[in-house]
Motif scaffolding. Sequence first.
Motif: not given
Length: 259
Positions: A18-21, A63-64, A70-71
């Motif tokens: 995920x790009x937004x923890x 996810x940087x 993609x997430x």
Amino acid sequence: MPGAREPRAEPCWADLLTSDLGSAVEFYSRLFGWRFDDGPEARAEGYLPAYLDDQLVSGLVHNDRDSGAPDVWTTYLNVADVHAAAFAARLHGGKIHLKPVEIPEQGTLAMISDPEGIGVGLFQAFDAGDLHSARRHGTRIWSELHTKHFDAVARFYREALGWELSTVSDSPEFRYCTLGQGSEALAGIYDIAGQGPEAQAGWRTYFAVDDADASVALAELLGGAVIREPQDSFFGRMAVLHDATGAEFSIIQPTRHRA
């Protein structure tokens, strides 16, 4: 993570890239009741373990945003020998994306892809059998591979990973097979070749919920989206969702005869 018991290369784990923890913590803690190890050290390492009560059930992987990936929910398979499984995957037309690496006090991890290019993890010395059988709200209940190259991918899992596949349906409208049979099945392979270009190949993770309709409404309230509205099936009432950053997953409210 406890040790393996007679692994059959069955799905044993799923975690979320995920790009937004922060968003993922809020979304899944409220949807599934998960508690996260969200301290500074975990954040710095980019991996947040997720617990249901005191049971480890999943995790979030950072996810940087510049990675281009993609997430997505990632599936891992429980194998007896990760080195041999990775070698066999390459021998039978797959690729190794991450060579076996030791995870301290847990086991050995590798990442491969099948001949269609669909990625999956391999893990040695991990046993999540209790999670699969629990069917509690917020636990992983099923894993399913959607493929547009059904014959080649099924052959890969048979030959490279030793899957004993059972045919559920082999009609032009619906082709589906499982690892194992009936109530003992551990995973599925689903032919989506006839569903059009919008159908996306890949592993799908399903989570048990107490109330599918209420869970869908809550997911929307938390910023998620509905891909497929709740519908009844032999296995229970099911729906397909996106979380707040677009990662796809499914939910099932199990029927009593599957409990």
